[in-house]
Design a protein around this motif. Sequence first.
Motif, mmCIF file in Angstrom:
data_model
loop_
_atom_site.group_PDB
_atom_site.id
_atom_site.type_symbol
_atom_site.label_atom_id
_atom_site.label_comp_id
_atom_site.label_asym_id
_atom_site.label_seq_id
_atom_site.Cartn_x
_atom_site.Cartn_y
_atom_site.Cartn_z
ATOM 1 N N HIS A 178 0.846 -1.150 0.041
ATOM 2 C CA HIS A 178 -0.070 -0.068 0.121
ATOM 3 C C HIS A 178 0.903 1.236 -0.110
ATOM 4 N N HIS A 181 2.128 1.924 -3.618
ATOM 5 C CA HIS A 181 0.815 2.405 -4.461
ATOM 6 C C HIS A 181 0.606 3.697 -3.853
ATOM 7 N N THR A 182 0.644 3.985 -2.521
ATOM 8 C CA THR A 182 -0.054 5.471 -2.092
ATOM 9 C C THR A 182 1.334 6.424 -2.706
ATOM 10 N N GLU A 235 2.914 6.230 -5.278
ATOM 11 C CA GLU A 235 2.663 6.669 -6.743
ATOM 12 C C GLU A 235 1.540 7.716 -6.710
ATOM 13 N N VAL A 236 0.498 7.395 -5.925
ATOM 14 C CA VAL A 236 -0.744 8.163 -6.133
ATOM 15 C C VAL A 236 -0.526 9.748 -5.504
ATOM 16 N N PHE A 261 -5.364 -5.212 -1.999
ATOM 17 C CA PHE A 261 -4.542 -4.514 -2.926
ATOM 18 C C PHE A 261 -5.031 -4.018 -4.159
ATOM 19 N N SER A 268 -3.691 3.298 -9.100
ATOM 20 C CA SER A 268 -2.527 3.705 -9.987
ATOM 21 C C SER A 268 -2.921 3.522 -11.330
ATOM 22 N N LYS A 294 -4.833 6.359 -12.566
ATOM 23 C CA LYS A 294 -4.021 7.563 -12.448
ATOM 24 C C LYS A 294 -3.279 7.484 -13.793
ATOM 25 N N TYR A 337 -8.716 5.113 -4.279
ATOM 26 C CA TYR A 337 -8.138 4.220 -3.024
ATOM 27 C C TYR A 337 -8.959 4.178 -1.973
#
Lengths: 119, 150
Positions: free
Chosen positions: A55, A58-59, A61-62, B24, B31, B34, B55
């Motif tokens: 996570h 991914h976070t 990246e976000v 996940f 992602s 995005k 998310y």
Amino acid sequence: MTLREIQAYLGAEVLCGEGQLDREVHEAFACDLISEMLASAGSHMLLITSLTNAHVIHTAEVIDALGVIFVGGRRPAEDVIEIVKKNSSIPILTTKCQMFDCCGLLFARGVQADRKDSL
Amino acid sequence: MAVDTFQFTPKINLEFAIREKDFFVAGESASRVKKTLQQLGMQQEIIKRVAVIIYEAAMNVAIHASHGMLRVFISPEAITIETDDAGGGIPDVDLAMKEGYSTATHEIREMGFGAGMGLPNIRQCADELKIDSKVGVGTLLQATVYFTNR
């Protein structure tokens, strides 16, 4: 400071994203709550955390983090590193410094607190 | 010959299935959307708000529902993020919207979630938010981000 300078300064190990260490870091955000990262982090900052699950990647990246540094010698599982290598170029480092020390050392070298201004 | 007055308005829809405890998929779908929005050349600020909503909303489904769908509708005016789940539903939506209120388990908290920030984060990032929930049936959440200024 560049990520390369930060790596040397904190004695950090690069887990992936070796080719991106010339990124210049002006701001950092330290946190162990994903929702807090999503809510309060700005963009183009160094993310400092002791959470090592997928996570976090991914976070990062976000929120458009420049890189991630794990503190307290923590390192993610191999499969998490593989996910990063496959999908992203984000540099991931790990340091033996604890959270407070890591933040203090970087602050003393001019890295500022990240301030969210985009939302 | 008749003049063709049909106006082409491109619409792109993305869809992701979310299974119970498939935590996940939330980050993966955020992602992926995005990247799609970046390819479409959208504003960074809009992309970030959309990704945060995805998310948190997808995470809520994975944590609290038995299964559900995440859909992203992209039109020339706005992006709507929808989660439609089957599960326990939200008994008190106003309470769930309160920052710090959470029914998440220790396992979820260990992952860095469950701080009672999910729905408040979504509300902060969305221009419009609708939540329709029936206890014992499920929850439909629709969050819209407009391309014009809020």
